[in-house]
Design an enzyme around this catalytic site. Structure first.
Site, short mmCIF file in Angstrom:
data_model
loop_
_atom_site.label_atom_id
_atom_site.label_comp_id
_atom_site.label_asym_id
_atom_site.label_seq_id
_atom_site.Cartn_x
_atom_site.Cartn_y
_atom_site.Cartn_z
N ALA A 66 0.84 -1.19 0.00
CA ALA A 66 0.00 0.00 0.00
C ALA A 66 0.87 1.25 0.00
O ALA A 66 1.84 1.35 0.75
CB ALA A 66 -0.92 0.00 1.21
N CYS A 81 -1.58 -8.45 5.36
CA CYS A 81 -1.22 -7.11 5.82
C CYS A 81 -1.26 -7.03 7.34
O CYS A 81 -2.28 -7.36 7.96
CB CYS A 81 -2.16 -6.07 5.24
SG CYS A 81 -1.77 -4.39 5.78
N LYS A 107 -2.59 -14.10 -0.32
CA LYS A 107 -1.35 -13.79 0.39
C LYS A 107 -1.63 -13.86 1.89
O LYS A 107 -2.56 -13.23 2.38
CB LYS A 107 -0.81 -12.41 0.01
CG LYS A 107 0.58 -12.13 0.58
CD LYS A 107 1.26 -10.96 -0.15
CE LYS A 107 2.73 -10.86 0.23
NZ LYS A 107 2.94 -10.18 1.51
N ASN A 123 7.94 -15.21 0.40
CA ASN A 123 8.08 -13.76 0.59
C ASN A 123 8.71 -13.49 1.96
O ASN A 123 8.43 -14.19 2.92
CB ASN A 123 6.71 -13.11 0.47
CG ASN A 123 6.71 -11.61 0.72
OD1 ASN A 123 5.82 -11.10 1.40
ND2 ASN A 123 7.66 -10.90 0.19
N GLY A 124 9.56 -12.47 2.00
CA GLY A 124 10.16 -12.07 3.28
C GLY A 124 11.68 -12.04 3.23
O GLY A 124 12.31 -13.09 3.05
N ASP A 125 12.26 -10.85 3.35
CA ASP A 125 13.73 -10.67 3.48
C ASP A 125 14.50 -11.08 2.24
O ASP A 125 15.70 -11.35 2.33
CB ASP A 125 14.28 -11.45 4.69
CG ASP A 125 13.73 -10.96 6.01
OD1 ASP A 125 13.11 -9.87 6.03
OD2 ASP A 125 13.92 -11.65 7.02
N GLY A 169 9.49 -7.36 -1.79
CA GLY A 169 8.74 -6.18 -1.39
C GLY A 169 9.66 -5.01 -1.12
O GLY A 169 10.07 -4.28 -2.03
N ARG A 170 10.03 -4.82 0.14
CA ARG A 170 10.78 -3.63 0.54
C ARG A 170 12.10 -3.47 -0.19
O ARG A 170 12.54 -2.34 -0.44
CB ARG A 170 11.01 -3.66 2.06
CG ARG A 170 9.75 -3.45 2.88
CD ARG A 170 9.97 -3.79 4.35
NE ARG A 170 10.25 -5.21 4.55
CZ ARG A 170 10.87 -5.71 5.60
NH1 ARG A 170 11.33 -4.90 6.53
NH2 ARG A 170 11.07 -7.01 5.72
#
Length: 335
Positions: free
Chosen positions: A22, A104, A143, A204-206, A228-229
């Site tokens: 988002a 989320c 997700k 997903n993740g890191d 993501g990030r």
């Protein structure tokens, strides 16, 4: 290991996806990441509440004109019939894949019992998933996180429910909701979920480097990875991961000139999509992300944050990078 991820009729290649975020994964960013190698880019989370579909924010989130196929739209909510209506509405407006958000961790989302809070109610999860799958003729993905908290790691139970309800692919963020984005992603939990399912599973993740992506795929047995990030300010990470997964190639970092051109193109798309002054304001956070790993971060942000117009923002950014390029032999490469 498969070279493509299949979601319904769609072959997703390369096997690296942009995570829906988002306030980040708007159309300009999705199109950029797709161009730079992402196999699939899901939209920002869109509300299932029809009262908000005609707000400026929702109209932008539902704008898919010119977006590369397949178009994946993430929806969030808690009422099965309303979620089904939202899925139909988004398919009518161009969605080719519907993604349901149960991952989320944001407090304002979870306080409304949406996002990862739904994992506390497995019966409601089943009702929502079944309603959405039955409502549309496009693939529906989900997700999730590994659970609600340390003592309620029910990701595997939710994953089995999802498969039974007709979900075509599952993305798992390797943290519980109460971890937010702290700690270390639980790849063993993701691996356990993958081992029990027949549908594709996305880890997903890191995942912040090509080597990490390959390691996570090997560790979990998953069909794809989701970033993501690590893509914020570094959208070329998708082509880097894609090349490494294909044949072990380690791509050179982008040159300062390429970073400048990518950034200027991104700014122009943001300005065109949102207009002024919103585009200028939204662009500032992206400028900050592009600069965050650079030694001159503070100076760069001080310069570009002065810009009040699209023209000034572009000119200051161009001038700043041109000055860096002129001094490039004395500066380290872009990280």
């Amino acid at each position: 290991m498969p070279h493509a991820l299949h979601i319904g009729p769609h072959a997703i290649a390369p096997r690296v996806l942009l995570a829906p975020m988002a306030g980040v994964t708007d159309k300009p960013f999705r199109v950029l990441c797709k161009r730079l190698g992402a196999g699939l880019c899901a939209s920002e989370m869109t509300t299932s509440d029809p009262r908000f579909w005609n707000t400026s924010k929702s109209r932008h989130r539902m704008d898919h004109v010119g977006e590369p196929a397949p178009v994946s739209v993430q929806i969030a909510g808690t009422v099965p019939s309303i979620m089904a209506d939202a899925a139909r509405h988004n398919v009518d407006h161009g969605a080719q894949i519907i993604d349901i958000n149960m991952g989320c961790p944001a407090k304002k989302v979870c306080n409304a019992w949406a996002g990862s809070a739904l994992m506390r109610d497995e019966m409601l999860v089943a009702q929502i998933l079944a309603a959405v799958v039955q409502a549309v003729d496009v693939p529906v993905t989900l997700k999730i996180r590994t659970g609600w908290d340390h003592d309620q790691r029910n990701g595997l139970a939710i994953a089995r429910i999802a498969q039974d309800c007709g979900i075509t692919a599952l993305a798992v963020h390797g943290r519980t909701r109460d971890q937010q984005y702290t700690g270390v992603a639980e790849y063993d939990t993701i691996a356990a979920i993958k081992a029990q399912l027949a549908i594709p599973v996305i880890a997903n993740g890191d995942i912040d480097s090509p080597q990490k992506a390959a390691w996570v795929l090997a560790r979990t047995g998953c069909d794809a990875v989701m970033v993501g990030r690590a893509a914020q300010g570094r959208p070329w990470i998708f082509r880097e991961i894609a090349a490494y997964l294909a044949d072990g190639t380690v791509l050179a970092p982008p040159s300062l000139a390429e970073v400048r051109d990518i950034l200027l193109g991104h700014l122009e798309q943001l300005h065109g999509f949102y207009g002024e002054p919103a585009g200028v304001r939204i662009a500032r956070k992206h400028l900050g992300w592009y600069a965050k790993d650079r030694p001159e971060n503070t100076a760069f942000r001080a310069v570009v944050n002065r810009a009040e117009t699209a023209h000034a923002q572009l000119q200051l950014t161009r001038d700043y990078f041109d000055a860096l390029i002129a001094d490039a032999p004395r500066l380290p490469a872009v990280a």
